[in-house]
Design a protein around this motif. Structure first.
Motif, PDB file in Angstrom:
ATOM      1  N   SER A  59      27.215  48.256  63.829  1.00 56.97           N
ATOM      2  CA  SER A  59      26.346  48.399  65.074  1.00 56.97           C
ATOM      3  C   SER A  59      26.846  47.869  66.264  1.00 56.97           C
ATOM      4  N   PHE A  60      26.875  48.161  67.545  1.00 61.54           N
ATOM      5  CA  PHE A  60      27.207  47.862  68.475  1.00 61.54           C
ATOM      6  C   PHE A  60      26.615  46.389  68.754  1.00 61.54           C
ATOM      7  N   THR A  61      25.308  46.467  68.635  1.00 62.23           N
ATOM      8  CA  THR A  61      24.292  45.054  68.917  1.00 62.23           C
ATOM      9  C   THR A  61      25.044  44.093  67.884  1.00 62.23           C
ATOM     10  N   ALA A  62      25.170  44.050  66.724  1.00 60.91           N
ATOM     11  CA  ALA A  62      25.550  43.277  65.708  1.00 60.91           C
ATOM     12  C   ALA A  62      27.198  42.658  66.037  1.00 60.91           C
ATOM     13  N   ALA A  63      28.153  43.855  66.495  1.00 55.79           N
ATOM     14  CA  ALA A  63      29.383  43.255  66.944  1.00 55.79           C
ATOM     15  C   ALA A  63      29.269  42.556  68.212  1.00 55.79           C
ATOM     16  N   ALA A  64      28.369  42.654  69.341  1.00 57.08           N
ATOM     17  CA  ALA A  64      28.119  41.813  70.158  1.00 57.08           C
ATOM     18  C   ALA A  64      27.910  40.555  69.711  1.00 57.08           C
ATOM     19  N   THR A  65      26.815  40.355  69.157  1.00 59.47           N
ATOM     20  CA  THR A  65      26.251  39.078  68.529  1.00 59.47           C
ATOM     21  C   THR A  65      27.543  38.259  68.097  1.00 59.47           C
ATOM     22  N   ARG A  66      28.267  38.797  67.078  1.00 57.74           N
ATOM     23  CA  ARG A  66      29.361  38.115  66.462  1.00 57.74           C
ATOM     24  C   ARG A  66      30.452  37.818  67.316  1.00 57.74           C
ATOM     25  N   ARG A  75      27.518  57.882  65.588  1.00 59.78           N
ATOM     26  CA  ARG A  75      26.589  57.216  65.637  1.00 59.78           C
ATOM     27  C   ARG A  75      25.545  58.100  64.530  1.00 59.78           C
ATOM     28  N   ARG A  76      24.821  57.120  63.722  1.00 59.14           N
ATOM     29  CA  ARG A  76      24.075  57.539  62.767  1.00 59.14           C
ATOM     30  C   ARG A  76      22.631  57.068  62.719  1.00 59.14           C
ATOM     31  N   PRO A  77      21.586  57.520  61.974  1.00 54.10           N
ATOM     32  CA  PRO A  77      20.266  56.927  61.911  1.00 54.10           C
ATOM     33  C   PRO A  77      20.321  55.406  61.373  1.00 54.10           C
ATOM     34  N   ASP A  78      21.429  55.155  60.627  1.00 54.97           N
ATOM     35  CA  ASP A  78      21.478  53.829  59.765  1.00 54.97           C
ATOM     36  C   ASP A  78      22.630  53.017  60.514  1.00 54.97           C
ATOM     37  N   VAL A 135      26.221  52.564  63.281  1.00 55.71           N
ATOM     38  CA  VAL A 135      27.530  53.030  63.711  1.00 55.71           C
ATOM     39  C   VAL A 135      28.620  53.077  62.549  1.00 55.71           C
ATOM     40  N   ARG A 136      29.317  54.370  62.323  1.00 55.20           N
ATOM     41  CA  ARG A 136      30.552  54.363  61.419  1.00 55.20           C
ATOM     42  C   ARG A 136      31.555  54.759  62.260  1.00 55.20           C
ATOM     43  N   LEU A 137      32.650  54.540  61.852  1.00 55.81           N
ATOM     44  CA  LEU A 137      33.924  54.886  62.427  1.00 55.81           C
ATOM     45  C   LEU A 137      34.323  56.308  62.014  1.00 55.81           C
ATOM     46  N   SER A 138      34.784  57.239  62.733  1.00 54.85           N
ATOM     47  CA  SER A 138      35.356  58.380  62.833  1.00 54.85           C
ATOM     48  C   SER A 138      36.436  58.689  61.874  1.00 54.85           C
ATOM     49  N   PRO A 139      37.045  59.689  61.192  1.00 60.02           N
ATOM     50  CA  PRO A 139      38.365  59.514  60.430  1.00 60.02           C
ATOM     51  C   PRO A 139      39.343  59.146  61.639  1.00 60.02           C
ATOM     52  N   ALA A 140      39.170  59.360  62.998  1.00 54.13           N
ATOM     53  CA  ALA A 140      40.359  58.863  63.748  1.00 54.13           C
ATOM     54  C   ALA A 140      40.245  57.450  63.953  1.00 54.13           C
ATOM     55  N   GLY A 141      38.836  56.872  63.911  1.00 60.74           N
ATOM     56  CA  GLY A 141      38.561  55.485  64.098  1.00 60.74           C
ATOM     57  C   GLY A 141      39.163  54.810  62.968  1.00 60.74           C
ATOM     58  N   LEU A 142      38.925  55.245  61.604  1.00 57.12           N
ATOM     59  CA  LEU A 142      39.678  54.712  60.685  1.00 57.12           C
ATOM     60  C   LEU A 142      41.179  54.644  60.656  1.00 57.12           C
ATOM     61  N   THR A 143      41.771  55.777  61.268  1.00 55.02           N
ATOM     62  CA  THR A 143      43.283  55.545  61.186  1.00 55.02           C
ATOM     63  C   THR A 143      43.632  54.487  62.166  1.00 55.02           C
ATOM     64  N   LEU A 144      42.887  54.526  63.397  1.00 53.62           N
ATOM     65  CA  LEU A 144      43.369  53.280  64.226  1.00 53.62           C
ATOM     66  C   LEU A 144      42.873  51.793  63.899  1.00 53.62           C
ATOM     67  N   LEU A 145      41.901  51.793  63.073  1.00 52.53           N
ATOM     68  CA  LEU A 145      41.637  50.599  62.307  1.00 52.53           C
ATOM     69  C   LEU A 145      42.540  50.029  61.245  1.00 52.53           C
ATOM     70  N   ARG A 146      43.268  51.031  60.612  1.00 48.48           N
ATOM     71  CA  ARG A 146      44.319  50.568  59.733  1.00 48.48           C
ATOM     72  C   ARG A 146      45.575  50.062  60.592  1.00 48.48           C
ATOM     73  N   HIS A 147      45.759  50.462  61.801  1.00 48.54           N
ATOM     74  CA  HIS A 147      46.794  49.811  62.603  1.00 48.54           C
ATOM     75  C   HIS A 147      46.408  48.770  63.463  1.00 48.54           C
ATOM     76  N   ASN A 158      18.139  49.681  54.570  1.00 49.24           N
ATOM     77  CA  ASN A 158      18.748  50.838  54.620  1.00 49.24           C
ATOM     78  C   ASN A 158      19.735  50.664  53.648  1.00 49.24           C
ATOM     79  N   ALA A 159      20.584  49.676  53.657  1.00 51.20           N
ATOM     80  CA  ALA A 159      21.742  49.456  52.990  1.00 51.20           C
ATOM     81  C   ALA A 159      21.652  49.251  51.375  1.00 51.20           C
ATOM     82  N   GLU A 160      20.567  48.251  51.235  1.00 47.11           N
ATOM     83  CA  GLU A 160      20.203  47.843  50.034  1.00 47.11           C
ATOM     84  C   GLU A 160      18.738  47.953  49.472  1.00 47.11           C
ATOM     85  N   PRO A 161      18.694  48.392  48.223  1.00 46.24           N
ATOM     86  CA  PRO A 161      17.217  48.678  47.698  1.00 46.24           C
ATOM     87  C   PRO A 161      16.370  47.359  47.363  1.00 46.24           C
TER      88      PRO A 161
END
Length: 297
Positions: free
Chosen positions: A19-26, A52-55, A57-69, A206-209
């Motif tokens: 999430s953007f909020t958690a990233a800002a905090t960290r 942007r998803r209900p649970d 923020v996730r990286l798009s395929p392009a975002g994942l490519t940039l993340l690797r670099h 949302n992530a863990e039962p």
């Protein structure tokens, strides 16, 4: 592309925190600053990097490519800083993530064995849920993760390339009960006897039962106490304030006053312990840490 190292760090932190909020905090930024960095990254890349998803923020395929670099670029910047300042690392560092109960059951013995076989390796650790640790692996914030999965043991995530995953051990889920009282002197309990039990559980997300309640329990559980920390839950059990589920591997570190019971009348609940890392050839230090973890299970 005109991309700053700050933008790459923001990308990595959004990928890890979800999430953007958690990233800002960290990062110690305002949320608006993180949003501006994210928008700037997308303008420079010329494509959407975030979904942007209900649970969250996730990286798009392009975002994942940039993340690797980004991982490679940020590691090179760190190495350059060391060279410029003359700081030579005396040890090899491995950043290890662990699911919440692995710290007490696996970590101390693993580190003891590693110190005996590979004293030049330094391990730093962080705890988290399996989903959060997978995000940290993908983001490059940790090098190795001890994770858990339940049947049918599907792939840990749907991203590509697949994580490299090794199965370390299977462990049975059991119920921790007070050593005195209703279940005193027993080694097993029928699932029907647990329907009205007072449960001590970790709240679901949302992530863990829901964790701490028997998964196949008929009916709605009666949750008396909510706690994330395993020691807190087990001390509450020892005090006679409820029951909770634990992996049988925790038996060596149980506090006095706690007994473990196998559950009858329901299919066994097996939890798989895994070690995961990014694909590719591991460093000798990562291989050594993996070996030390495997030797304790």
């Amino acid at each position: 592309m005109d991309i700053s190292s700050t933008g790459l760090r923001v990308l990595r932190q959004i990928a890890e925190s979800g999430s953007f909020t958690a990233a800002a905090t960290r990062l110690g930024y305002t949320q608006s600053a993180v949003s501006r960095q994210a928008a700037s990254l997308e303008r420079s890349a010329g494509t959407a990097l975030f979904e942007r998803r209900p649970d969250g923020v996730r990286l798009s395929p392009a975002g994942l490519t940039l993340l690797r670099h980004a991982r490679t670029i940020l590691d090179c910047l760190t190495a350059a800083e060391r060279d410029l300042t003359g700081t030579v690392p005396r040890t090899e560092l491995v950043r290890l993530g662990l699911f919440l109960s692995a710290g007490s059951a696996i970590l101390p013995l693993s580190l003891t064995r590693l110190a005996a076989t590979d004293p030049q390796i330094t391990v730093t650790t962080t705890e988290g849920t399996t989903p959060s640790l997978i995000r940290a692996l993908r983001a490059g914030s940790i090098d190795l993760a001890v994770l858990t999965s339940r049947p049918p043991h599907r792939p840990l995530d749907g991203e590509s390339p697949r994580l490299h995953v090794e199965t370390i051990a299977d462990t049975e889920l059991v119920v921790a009960v007070p050593s005195t009282g209703e279940f005193a002197g027993r080694t097993a309990v029928h699932v029907d006897e647990l329907i009205d039990a007072p449960w001590i559980a970790t709240p679901a997300s949302n992530a863990e039962p829901l964790l701490g309640v028997w998964p196949g329990l008929p009916g709605r559980p009666r949750i008396i106490h909510s706690a994330r920390d395993w020691l807190t839950k087990l001390q509450l059990v020892a005090g006679g304030f409820g029951v909770t589920t634990v992996p049988s591997r925790l038996s060596p570190v149980l506090p006095p006053g706690v007994s473990l019971l196998h559950v009858e009348g329901a299919p066994p609940e097996i939890r798989r312990i895994l070690v995961a890392r990014l694909p590719g050839r591991p460093t000798p230090a990562i291989t050594a840490v993996t070996r030390a973890i495997a030797s304790t299970t």
